[in-house]
Enzyme design. Structure first.
Site, PDB file in Angstrom:
ATOM      1  CD  GLN A 143     -76.728  39.150  -6.086  1.00  0.00           C
ATOM      2  OE1 GLN A 143     -77.728  38.723  -5.554  1.00  0.00           O
ATOM      3  NE2 GLN A 143     -75.559  38.575  -5.946  1.00  0.00           N
ATOM      4  CG  PHE A 144     -72.285  44.430  -3.778  1.00  0.00           C
ATOM      5  CD1 PHE A 144     -70.957  44.453  -4.169  1.00  0.00           C
ATOM      6  CD2 PHE A 144     -72.670  43.573  -2.755  1.00  0.00           C
ATOM      7  CE1 PHE A 144     -70.021  43.646  -3.544  1.00  0.00           C
ATOM      8  CE2 PHE A 144     -71.747  42.763  -2.123  1.00  0.00           C
ATOM      9  CZ  PHE A 144     -70.417  42.797  -2.512  1.00  0.00           C
ATOM     10  CB  THR A 145     -71.936  40.377  -6.749  1.00  0.00           C
ATOM     11  OG1 THR A 145     -73.216  39.748  -6.771  1.00  0.00           O
ATOM     12  CG2 THR A 145     -71.369  40.349  -5.335  1.00  0.00           C
TER      13      THR A 145
END
Length: 148
Positions: free
Chosen positions: A78-80
């Site tokens: 989950q890079f966000t």
């Protein structure tokens, strides 16, 4: 590294219409990697999550860990989690690690959980994923690694 950890009754991830991971009782972990993270952070975070006492004992107290309840883990990249929304309307993702490095640390984190004897399912790194989460409680924690 940063993780959003949710206690779940079940959780599943689907990519291109195909289920690629599913767990029952356990934890759904959304995992983000930032610049400067390394193996020490992946190990620290896997240790922390594996030993978190977030499951209820016979008295309703959060005293039990994943192993004690025979729980499973679903890990989704989950890079966000490293989005910066302070300016403008479009999030900036400059704090997220580059994909090649992030994938290595994501995989190390998963391997560390497995080495602890936990049952681990995953999503697909860099894929568009549909995530099903059946929260239990709900119990949701945000954990960031310290400088290790």
């Amino acid at each position: 590294m940063k993780a959003v950890v949710q206690r779940v009754l079940s959780s599943a991830v689907v990519v291109d219409g195909e289920e690629v991971g599913r767990i029952g009782n356990g934890l759904c972990v959304l995992l983000g990697v930032t610049h400067g993270d390394g193996p020490d952070q992946a190990r620290w975070l896997s240790d922390k999550i594996a030993s978190l006492r977030v499951f209820e004992d016979q008295n309703g107290k959060l005293n039990l860990s994943l192993k004690e309840v025979d729980g499973q883990v679903l890990v989704v990249s989950q890079f966000t989690l490293y989005a910066d929304c302070r300016k403008g309307r479009r999030p900036s993702f400059v704090e997220a690690a580059e994909p090649v490095e992030a994938k290595k640390l994501y995989e190390l984190f998963v391997d560390e959980l497995k080495a602890k004897g936990l049952s681990v399912a995953t999503g697909v790194f860099q894929a568009h994923m549909d995530l099903e989460i059946h929260n239990d409680g709900p119990v949701t924690l945000i954990i960031e690694t310290p400088e290790v």
